[in-house]
Design a protein around this motif. Sequence first.
Motif, PDB file in Angstrom:
ATOM      1  N   ALA A   1       0.827  -1.207   0.000  1.00 35.14           N
ATOM      2  CA  ALA A   1       0.000   0.000   0.000  1.00 35.14           C
ATOM      3  C   ALA A   1       0.861   1.257   0.000  1.00 35.14           C
ATOM      4  O   ALA A   1       0.662   2.170  -0.820  1.00 35.14           O
ATOM      5  CB  ALA A   1      -0.924  -0.006   1.215  1.00 35.14           C
ATOM      6  N   PHE A   2       1.832   1.327   0.899  1.00 33.20           N
ATOM      7  CA  PHE A   2       2.644   2.536   0.996  1.00 33.20           C
ATOM      8  C   PHE A   2       3.678   2.625  -0.117  1.00 33.20           C
ATOM      9  O   PHE A   2       4.083   3.724  -0.504  1.00 33.20           O
ATOM     10  CB  PHE A   2       3.306   2.608   2.366  1.00 33.20           C
ATOM     11  CG  PHE A   2       2.362   3.003   3.462  1.00 33.20           C
ATOM     12  CD1 PHE A   2       1.793   4.269   3.481  1.00 33.20           C
ATOM     13  CD2 PHE A   2       2.020   2.117   4.466  1.00 33.20           C
ATOM     14  CE1 PHE A   2       0.912   4.648   4.477  1.00 33.20           C
ATOM     15  CE2 PHE A   2       1.139   2.482   5.476  1.00 33.20           C
ATOM     16  CZ  PHE A   2       0.582   3.759   5.482  1.00 33.20           C
ATOM     17  N   GLY A   3       4.109   1.478  -0.637  1.00 32.78           N
ATOM     18  CA  GLY A   3       4.991   1.517  -1.804  1.00 32.78           C
ATOM     19  C   GLY A   3       4.293   2.126  -3.004  1.00 32.78           C
ATOM     20  O   GLY A   3       4.849   2.966  -3.721  1.00 32.78           O
ATOM     21  N   LEU A   4       3.042   1.721  -3.228  1.00 28.11           N
ATOM     22  CA  LEU A   4       2.250   2.290  -4.325  1.00 28.11           C
ATOM     23  C   LEU A   4       1.902   3.751  -4.058  1.00 28.11           C
ATOM     24  O   LEU A   4       1.924   4.582  -4.964  1.00 28.11           O
ATOM     25  CB  LEU A   4       0.972   1.470  -4.523  1.00 28.11           C
ATOM     26  CG  LEU A   4       1.158   0.063  -5.082  1.00 28.11           C
ATOM     27  CD1 LEU A   4      -0.162  -0.709  -5.038  1.00 28.11           C
ATOM     28  CD2 LEU A   4       1.685   0.104  -6.509  1.00 28.11           C
ATOM     29  N   ALA A   5       1.577   4.064  -2.791  1.00 27.72           N
ATOM     30  CA  ALA A   5       1.241   5.446  -2.453  1.00 27.72           C
ATOM     31  C   ALA A   5       2.418   6.380  -2.691  1.00 27.72           C
ATOM     32  O   ALA A   5       2.229   7.555  -3.036  1.00 27.72           O
ATOM     33  CB  ALA A   5       0.792   5.524  -0.993  1.00 27.72           C
ATOM     34  N   GLY A   6       3.633   5.876  -2.529  1.00 27.31           N
ATOM     35  CA  GLY A   6       4.809   6.695  -2.765  1.00 27.31           C
ATOM     36  C   GLY A   6       4.958   7.135  -4.207  1.00 27.31           C
ATOM     37  O   GLY A   6       5.617   8.140  -4.496  1.00 27.31           O
TER      38      GLY A   6
ATOM     39  N   PRO B   1      -6.550   3.945 -10.819  1.00 29.07           N
ATOM     40  CA  PRO B   1      -6.643   2.522 -10.489  1.00 29.07           C
ATOM     41  C   PRO B   1      -5.508   1.992  -9.617  1.00 29.07           C
ATOM     42  O   PRO B   1      -5.728   1.090  -8.813  1.00 29.07           O
ATOM     43  CB  PRO B   1      -6.625   1.851 -11.873  1.00 29.07           C
ATOM     44  CG  PRO B   1      -7.147   2.892 -12.793  1.00 29.07           C
ATOM     45  CD  PRO B   1      -6.651   4.200 -12.267  1.00 29.07           C
ATOM     46  N   VAL B   2      -4.307   2.536  -9.744  1.00 31.24           N
ATOM     47  CA  VAL B   2      -3.167   1.997  -8.992  1.00 31.24           C
ATOM     48  C   VAL B   2      -2.991   2.722  -7.655  1.00 31.24           C
ATOM     49  O   VAL B   2      -3.080   2.119  -6.584  1.00 31.24           O
ATOM     50  CB  VAL B   2      -1.867   2.077  -9.822  1.00 31.24           C
ATOM     51  CG1 VAL B   2      -0.690   1.547  -9.009  1.00 31.24           C
ATOM     52  CG2 VAL B   2      -2.015   1.287 -11.108  1.00 31.24           C
ATOM     53  N   VAL B   3      -2.748   4.043  -7.715  1.00 28.80           N
ATOM     54  CA  VAL B   3      -2.478   4.804  -6.498  1.00 28.80           C
ATOM     55  C   VAL B   3      -3.707   4.868  -5.589  1.00 28.80           C
ATOM     56  O   VAL B   3      -3.585   4.844  -4.363  1.00 28.80           O
ATOM     57  CB  VAL B   3      -1.993   6.226  -6.843  1.00 28.80           C
ATOM     58  CG1 VAL B   3      -1.861   7.076  -5.591  1.00 28.80           C
ATOM     59  CG2 VAL B   3      -0.652   6.159  -7.566  1.00 28.80           C
ATOM     60  N   THR B   4      -4.891   4.940  -6.187  1.00 29.63           N
ATOM     61  CA  THR B   4      -6.109   5.007  -5.379  1.00 29.63           C
ATOM     62  C   THR B   4      -6.663   3.615  -5.103  1.00 29.63           C
ATOM     63  O   THR B   4      -6.702   3.156  -3.960  1.00 29.63           O
ATOM     64  CB  THR B   4      -7.179   5.865  -6.063  1.00 29.63           C
ATOM     65  OG1 THR B   4      -6.673   7.186  -6.241  1.00 29.63           O
ATOM     66  CG2 THR B   4      -8.435   5.932  -5.213  1.00 29.63           C
ATOM     67  N   ALA B   5      -7.099   2.924  -6.153  1.00 30.65           N
ATOM     68  CA  ALA B   5      -7.825   1.659  -5.970  1.00 30.65           C
ATOM     69  C   ALA B   5      -6.952   0.575  -5.345  1.00 30.65           C
ATOM     70  O   ALA B   5      -7.246   0.077  -4.254  1.00 30.65           O
ATOM     71  CB  ALA B   5      -8.384   1.198  -7.312  1.00 30.65           C
ATOM     72  N   LEU B   6      -5.871   0.188  -6.023  1.00 28.36           N
ATOM     73  CA  LEU B   6      -5.057  -0.930  -5.552  1.00 28.36           C
ATOM     74  C   LEU B   6      -4.384  -0.616  -4.219  1.00 28.36           C
ATOM     75  O   LEU B   6      -4.355  -1.456  -3.309  1.00 28.36           O
ATOM     76  CB  LEU B   6      -4.008  -1.281  -6.608  1.00 28.36           C
ATOM     77  CG  LEU B   6      -3.155  -2.522  -6.325  1.00 28.36           C
ATOM     78  CD1 LEU B   6      -4.044  -3.746  -6.106  1.00 28.36           C
ATOM     79  CD2 LEU B   6      -2.173  -2.767  -7.480  1.00 28.36           C
TER      80      LEU B   6
END
Length: 321
Positions: A13-18, A234-239
């Motif tokens: 989650a935090f890797g994608l949020a970065g 789709p990635v930063v928000t959804a996944l």
Amino acid sequence: MERIKGYAYLLCAFGLAGTSVIAASFVSGRLGTFTITCMGLLFSLVCLLPFCMAKLLRTIRLLPPRQWLLLFCQALFGVLLFRMFLLYGLSRTSSVEAGILTGATPAITVFLAVLVLREKMKAIHFLGVIGTVCGILLIQGVFMPVSHFSNDHISGNILVLCAAGCESMFNILSRASAVPSSIKQEAVHPVVQTTLVSAMAWLISLIPCLAEQPFAALSSMGWQGWLALVWYGPVVTALAFICWYAGIRRCSAGAAAAFSGMMPFTSLTLSVWLLKEHAGWPQWAGGLLVIAGMVLIGSERDLKPTGQSKNRAALPKRSGT
């Protein structure tokens, strides 16, 4: 085993949020702040709705007022205000600094977890959080002589710190939402929860988005801008949100605080790699401290929040995510 799965979900989650800082840098200045947020959420909803429509309708009928309020606050702090402060801050400071300053999230989250949720953690967990915060300070160059920043640059950094505060509030609200108020209450599925929060945030951002008159700017945007918006949705928000909600059910807010250190480390790495921005040895040493802090946090079982052990024990078994 559930704890390890929770850590894996939080790491993702935090890797994608970065990556949100990098994606936003491709469209910041070309599109309005609320236009970027609204379009990203729209793409997210288009991807989410086909997979959870039946569960979504059933959840809407059963959701108590307390959960609706918590979901609305998550949409307000975790999506709308976080992105608003981050995007306005990015227009005044660098992507490297913006990504790094989001690392204030661990310290703020731990403070709120102790104050609001009354969570208690072992000394090794606090040591892990301290390691994460020291890593952020080292990355930022607090321990090194720095040149004077302009007022505009400082205001940009303050806006990014406000975004970190909103992210911390989102962490606490999500943890409170994950603890059912009664034994009979069913936990909301992570995909459904992500859809509801995204839909609320989209509705809130729609009117200010239209006020920015986005159609001309969107029609003139190149493929890189559209790709950034698709990634932002789709990635930063959804996944990322699905992984987050799946992880916070299995871990304390203190553990989530340490793993949030992945945000600035990911932003730092991608800023150097994709945007060709410079980072010296203090930044990379700080990144190693961030990772060390996460290892310390994951080395022992989390202690249950005081006064909430019965509620946490009553969490229903989850299937799927």
